[in-house]
Scaffold this active site. Structure first.
Site, PDB file in Angstrom:
ATOM      1  N   ASP A  38       0.835  -1.192   0.000  1.00  0.00           N
ATOM      2  CA  ASP A  38       0.000   0.000   0.000  1.00  0.00           C
ATOM      3  C   ASP A  38       0.876   1.251   0.000  1.00  0.00           C
ATOM      4  OD1 ASP A  38      -2.401  -1.368   0.057  1.00  0.00           O
ATOM      5  OD2 ASP A  38      -2.453  -1.447   2.251  1.00  0.00           O
ATOM      6  N   TYR A  42       4.902  -8.988   7.728  1.00  0.00           N
ATOM      7  CA  TYR A  42       4.506  -7.597   7.941  1.00  0.00           C
ATOM      8  C   TYR A  42       4.709  -7.213   9.394  1.00  0.00           C
ATOM      9  CZ  TYR A  42       1.866  -7.746   3.550  1.00  0.00           C
ATOM     10  OH  TYR A  42       1.484  -7.845   2.237  1.00  0.00           O
ATOM     11  N   TYR A  77      -4.863  -9.227   2.789  1.00  0.00           N
ATOM     12  CA  TYR A  77      -4.944  -7.806   3.146  1.00  0.00           C
ATOM     13  C   TYR A  77      -4.791  -7.675   4.661  1.00  0.00           C
ATOM     14  CZ  TYR A  77      -6.719  -6.889  -1.562  1.00  0.00           C
ATOM     15  OH  TYR A  77      -6.868  -6.783  -2.925  1.00  0.00           O
TER      16      TYR A  77
END
Ligand SMILES: [Zn+2]
Length: 434
Positions: free
Chosen positions: A254, A322, A394
């Site tokens: 993103d 992440y 996501y």
């Protein structure tokens, strides 16, 4: 036995044909000789026949008329020399070949012109070709069928071959039919040269150290915003003199997520480069100096079109790690942290397309694997999480739950709203075989 000679005499009576264009009609009978050599041999044989006929019959009229045919339509110097011996004041001249319009007589000159036109570009392989007006090919086909010529080749093959061998020699480079850096095409009639420069590909990895940078060129509320592509391109285009770029990343993060760790692989395609033998180390240093603390590129290498496909596959088949900063509504206990960790490890996550991307992507249900999660309290209502998951999961929605479009989620497990405040990709592990 005299089929070739007789047919050639008939042809030359009717049309001006240079050595190549006459020889080409018999090309496949003996491909080891060039068409030009074949044509010249045939013309010399006709000349000998004509002289022999004259010596025997003493018919001066038909001798001179045959000689004029060999000079005008055959362009044969030997015939002209002899003719001048008999006809002192002659203004007879060879006519332009009806098929190639004199092109084969100027092959060396045209090859030099092409080399000159290529000079402003860097290339390590080339291809040369020609454009022939369909009228010419049609005329040649008509001649072939009318005179029963079965052994000829297409005029384009001959032009391509003759130019290629000359260019190869001048440039000291082999011809590359599959992936040439540059292609030159010459028009047989207008002699215009058209050059197509194929893309240059550079691959490497990028790190994004600052949030708010897109991956490819894009706009935000009508204004262009910084992107990895635009930043790299601003320097690469200076190095290469290319006209534009296309950026291919192994997946993307993103805009507001950083890309840390070893970085994300990418391939940059540079359109119409003038220079391709550039110093990649210097390019890397220049990008990293200009955009210090914002982005970084690593391990730049020359690549090929195949790498674009590879990089796309890599993006789909990766395991990603992440780091997320999560804000909660209310404080949670150590037991709840423990529970989160357990419930969000080695688990399938069902995810409908997030609401925030629904405007550009179809609504679909995905199932992705979450390999592991770990959580650390860094404030009363702040958690730092590390997730290891399949590419395409996501993570912001894994935290928020996205109105129960993602199940399970940090929100659903805790029974309160959790928001992902910051997100960084800290590692991408590519599944072997790509
Ligand atoms: Zn010709």
């Amino acid at each position: 036995m005299s089929h070739i000679i007789e047919t050639s005499i008939e042809l030359l009576k009717k049309f001006p044909l240079c050595n190549s264009c006459l020889g080409r009609q018999f090309s496949r009978l003996y491909p080891l000789l060039s068409n030009s050599e074949l044509g010249r041999i045939i013309k010399i044989l006709i000349l000998l026949e004509v002289i022999h006929e004259f010596k025997v019959s003493k018919k001066r009229g038909s001798f001179l008329s045959d000689m004029r045919m060999l000079i005008k339509n055959g362009g044969l110097q030997e015939a002209l020399l002899l003719y001048k011996h008999y006809v002192k004041k002659s203004s007879i001249r060879p006519e332009k070949c009806i098929l190639c319009k004199g092109f084969f007589g100027e092959l060396d000159k045209e090859a030099s012109r092409i080399v000159e036109a290529l000079k402003e570009y860097d290339f390590n392989s080339f291809l040369v070709g020609c454009h022939v007006n369909p009228r010419i090919e049609q005329l040649e086909d008509e001649i072939k069928s009318k005179y029963g010529l079965r052994w000829g080749e297409n005029i384009r093959f001959e032009v391509d071959r003759e130019l290629a061998s000359r260019l190869s020699q001048i440039l000291n480079l082999p011809l590359d039919r599959k992936r040439p850096d540059i292609v030159a095409v010459i028009d047989l009639e207008s002699r215009e040269i058209e050059i197509t420069v194929n893309s240059l590909f550079i691959k490497g990895r990028y790190r994004k150290l600052e949030r708010g940078i897109a991956q490819t060129r894009t706009t935000w509320r009508g204004e262009p915003i910084d992107s990895i592509e635009s930043m790299i391109a601003s320097i690469v285009l200076n190095f290469t003199g290319g006209s534009d770029t296309r950026f291919h990343g192994a997946g993307r993060e993103d805009i507001d997520a950083r890309m840390l760790g070893p970085g994300r692989p990418f391939v940059l395609e540079i359109l119409s480069p003038r220079r391709r033998n550039i110093d990649l180390k210097k390019l890397e240093r220049e990008i990293n100096r200009r955009y210090a603390r914002r982005i970084e590129v690593l391990n730049l290498q020359f690549a090929s079109k195949k790498d674009v496909q590879r990089i796309k596959l890599m993006g789909e088949r990766a395991k990603k790690t992440y780091r997320a900063l999560i804000e909660l509504e209310k404080e949670i206990s150590d037991e709840e942290i423990q529970m989160l960790q357990e419930k969000l490890s080695d688990v399938k996550i069902l995810q409908r397309t997030p609401l925030r991307v629904l405007h550009r992507r179809g609504d679909k249900l995905r199932q992705k694997h979450l390999y592991s999660s770990s959580f650390r309290r860094i404030g009363d209502t702040l958690l730092e999480a590390v997730f290891v998951c399949d590419a395409g999961l996501y993570v912001k929605e894994l935290v928020s739950g996205d109105n129960e479009r993602t199940i399970p989620s940090v929100s659903s497990i805790l029974g309160q709203n959790a928001i992902c405040k910051e997100l960084d990709v800290i590692n991408i592990e590519y599944i072997r075989g790509v």
